[in-house]
Write an enzyme that holds these catalytic residues in place. Sequence first.
Site, PDB file in Angstrom:
ATOM      1  N   ASP A  52      69.682  27.689  65.689  1.00 31.82           N
ATOM      2  CA  ASP A  52      70.123  27.385  67.049  1.00 31.82           C
ATOM      3  C   ASP A  52      71.613  27.052  67.041  1.00 31.82           C
ATOM      4  O   ASP A  52      72.040  26.098  66.393  1.00 31.82           O
ATOM      5  CB  ASP A  52      69.320  26.202  67.603  1.00 31.82           C
ATOM      6  CG  ASP A  52      69.416  26.088  69.109  1.00 31.82           C
ATOM      7  OD1 ASP A  52      70.118  26.920  69.719  1.00 31.82           O
ATOM      8  OD2 ASP A  52      68.798  25.183  69.679  1.00 31.82           O
ATOM      9  N   ASP A  53      72.404  27.846  67.733  1.00 30.28           N
ATOM     10  CA  ASP A  53      73.854  27.607  67.871  1.00 30.28           C
ATOM     11  C   ASP A  53      74.617  27.814  66.564  1.00 30.28           C
ATOM     12  O   ASP A  53      75.660  27.186  66.367  1.00 30.28           O
ATOM     13  CB  ASP A  53      74.143  26.183  68.374  1.00 30.28           C
ATOM     14  CG  ASP A  53      73.764  25.986  69.828  1.00 30.28           C
ATOM     15  OD1 ASP A  53      73.104  26.880  70.377  1.00 30.28           O
ATOM     16  OD2 ASP A  53      74.099  24.942  70.405  1.00 30.28           O
ATOM     17  N   CYS A  88      71.264  29.798  75.191  1.00 25.92           N
ATOM     18  CA  CYS A  88      70.040  29.591  74.402  1.00 25.92           C
ATOM     19  C   CYS A  88      68.842  30.329  74.987  1.00 25.92           C
ATOM     20  O   CYS A  88      68.297  31.245  74.376  1.00 25.92           O
ATOM     21  CB  CYS A  88      69.734  28.101  74.295  1.00 25.92           C
ATOM     22  SG  CYS A  88      70.881  27.187  73.235  1.00 25.92           S
ATOM     23  N   ASP A 317      70.486  32.454  67.628  1.00 26.62           N
ATOM     24  CA  ASP A 317      70.390  32.865  69.031  1.00 26.62           C
ATOM     25  C   ASP A 317      71.763  33.113  69.650  1.00 26.62           C
ATOM     26  O   ASP A 317      71.884  33.860  70.608  1.00 26.62           O
ATOM     27  CB  ASP A 317      69.593  31.845  69.852  1.00 26.62           C
ATOM     28  CG  ASP A 317      70.164  30.439  69.745  1.00 26.62           C
ATOM     29  OD1 ASP A 317      71.149  30.243  69.013  1.00 26.62           O
ATOM     30  OD2 ASP A 317      69.619  29.529  70.398  1.00 26.62           O
ATOM     31  N   HIS A 318      72.812  32.496  69.131  1.00 29.80           N
ATOM     32  CA  HIS A 318      74.189  32.754  69.571  1.00 29.80           C
ATOM     33  C   HIS A 318      75.127  31.942  68.701  1.00 29.80           C
ATOM     34  O   HIS A 318      74.693  31.166  67.844  1.00 29.80           O
ATOM     35  CB  HIS A 318      74.394  32.403  71.053  1.00 29.80           C
ATOM     36  CG  HIS A 318      73.968  31.018  71.407  1.00 29.80           C
ATOM     37  ND1 HIS A 318      74.700  29.904  71.079  1.00 29.80           N
ATOM     38  CD2 HIS A 318      72.860  30.555  72.038  1.00 29.80           C
ATOM     39  CE1 HIS A 318      74.072  28.824  71.498  1.00 29.80           C
ATOM     40  NE2 HIS A 318      72.944  29.187  72.080  1.00 29.80           N
TER      41      HIS A 318
END
Length: 875
Positions: A52-53, A88, A317-318
């Site tokens: 995540d992130d 997200c 996710d990014h």
Amino acid sequence: MAPPGLPLWLLSTALLSLLAGSSAFLSHPRLKGRFQRDRRNIRPNIILVLTDDQDVELGSMQVMNKTRRIMEQGGAHFINAFVTTPMCCPSRSSILTGKYVHNHNTYTNNENCSSPSWQAQHESRTFAVYLNSTGYRTAFFGKYLNEYNGSYVPPGWKEWVGLLKNSRFYNYTLCRNGVKEKHGSDYSTDYLTDLITNDSVSFFRTSKKMYPHRPVLMVISHAAPHGPEDSAPQYSRLFPNASQHITPSYNYAPNPDKHWIMRYTGPMKPIHMEFTNMLQRKRLQTLMSVDDSMETIYDMLVETGELDNTYILYTADHGYHIGQFGLVKGKSMPYEFDIRVPFYVRGPNVEAGSLNPHIVLNIDLAPTILDIAGLDIPADMDGKSILKLLDSERPVNRFHLKKKLRVWRDSFLVERGKLLHKREGDKVNAQEENFLPKYQRVKDLCQRAEYQTACEQLGQKWQCVEDASGTLKLHKCKGPMRFGGGGGSRALSNLVPKYDGQSSEACSCDSGGGGDYKLGLAGRRKLFKKKYKTSYARNRSIRSVAIEVDGEIYHVGLDTVPQPRNLSKPHWPGAPEDQDDKDGGSFSGTGGLPDYSAPNPIKVTHRCYILENDTVQCDLDLYKSLQAWKDHKLHIDHEIETLQNKIKNLREVRGHLKKKRPEECDCHRISYHSQHKGRLKHKGSSLHPFRKGLQEKDKVWLLREQKRKKKLRKLLKRLQNNDTCSMPGLTCFTHDNHHWQTAPLWTLGPFCACTSANNNTYWCLRTINETHNFLFCEFATGFIEYFDLSTDPYQLMNAVNTLDRDVLNQLHVQLMELRSCKGYKQCNPRTRNMDLGLRDGGSYEQYRQFQRRKWPEMKRPSSKSLGQLWEGWEG
């Protein structure tokens, strides 16, 4: 003659040798695995590890040595991996469905995120549903979607351990197969990264023990390195001097050539810079547990003998930014640091240690997983399988040593947010065409004779003025307007009183006839009510009107209409005085009016006044010292912004008071709430026939009132919480000493920072091939950005002004095609011949003619010599 037993002995010896050879053949580990896998027809296991992130540009992968050894040295590394949206929930929805944001309609982390609409239309078509129906043992562990509330188990998952809401490491709630499970702050039992790792390993071992012939699909979705950045205790002292986040774009602010939030974000303060250093350190510390998790999963696959029959995919996710362009932290930007992600694949037939330059996206994960499982890819998925980019065992013609490049995409769409619906009063048939840059349009207008005179012509509203830098600007003519019978005069005749230019106030005549006159504020209000009809009176002052000049729309405030005593007129020192004041009688048609005594000069600031003749005069120092001029202008801008915020808050309170006004008591009216209430109900409509058509407008009004009340509730909540950080239209956060509960702790006190804006909605075209490497973005505000990453890899300069109009037009067309694409055939543009382009001096049109495809019918830009390139374009 040979003895009869000899042939039998020879036969037995040969048979034993054959058995020994076959045993040696089976003893080879690789051949044994392949032989057994082919015999048992076992499909490969699939493990997707999602963080995540996690960024790439800020060096987060540099500290994950175990993951790089397993995935980079043992598999394929895709160096051009991107996400199609740096948010997200939208990105995770794209990973699950294989669709662009505009096709699964999850635009933000709140809107449609795990909503009933999402559950009904898209959640039933994720890759897990397809694999579960074909015999895969499916399991999900960790963060799902930001608004997932744990009230149900999503379809397609045999084992479900989903995190409720957003990422946390301690004090969270899990939904374990439909049962909510709360966790505390004990590291040994509650740390999320370790918990989902142990659960996934246990599930895999149990599945292979109970169902040895069934393949397994697992998604391990980590919370790291997302906030609150709580690391494991054993890693809390690592990376004290982390500085990988300090890139050339770090604290590069302000950026007047970029979109709105970038223009108004200044350099960071020392406390902000210290925060970025600690944030980078804590993010890297959380990733160390993910690194351990990858090693644990790898060791488990080796122990169970499933390593050679398992595809492992690792991505995020990014991306993320920490201090880039002065933004303290966050995501949601279209730049490299937010859309580039790590992407590794390891599995059967994947060449170890290979680097793959092809573009892969988050929407490719779902089609790839289906392809690995041997399933057909649905036509509505926008991504495509990358499996053919991984296969290293396909036969190659030995006479052609140089491999032919695979046909693949070279462009993709990056999108955030959606365009709000226009009001009914706006243009319905807005042309989808580009406009010339504003300076070019002004230059063309200034070539006309009617704009070259200094407001001397009858009915002239605008004049061209060249400033000190040589830039042409359109200025509104000051003084009384001389209407020449155009539509503009008729439109304003209902609002502007037809009096002499020297006075717009009513004449208060004495019995003696020719004295001075004055009219106070109360008198002017009475005169206004008397002179104007009720239909023209409004409780709220009119802010602006749109004035059309030769097809161009200019929004001008009504307070800028040249009227006497107008205190908001622009003024430039040395500007010529109007020569039309003496000829005002022809405008009103009422003859001359007696003279009147003017008020005294009005003090606006401590250095500027408004004189009796409606001109502005400031201290001479402001006209001589550039620094003094800048300082005073900044002071005025700050005062204007402060007053605007205050006015907005007052309007919110005024609207609230209007709704909560107490009813007046009418003693002669029968109370509606009586014992005969049922008899008093009307069976028909109580509206006047002329008012029935307004019911739809009333519904719109009710919706607006609901939004107004929602804003008021937010305002009151901010006031109750003493929240001075929030600003209208901005996404801001407050950080203090209590935010981080695990070491290392923050001890430098509270601060406020803003990370994004409500108008940060955009659609971007990202292209990488042998001749081009650029990012082209159109924002909802009409702003355009273009970055050539071949010469500007950190996107420091917006180079849109270097592009020709034809190139801009072609980029816009391609972007519009991607914005409306559906399915992998439309959403994956590719170049048939990458050697063609701008390298040999060809035009961009020649380059794009090899990418022509059949698209749904849509409006194409017109080929006008002058005019807008597209609606909303801003140079």
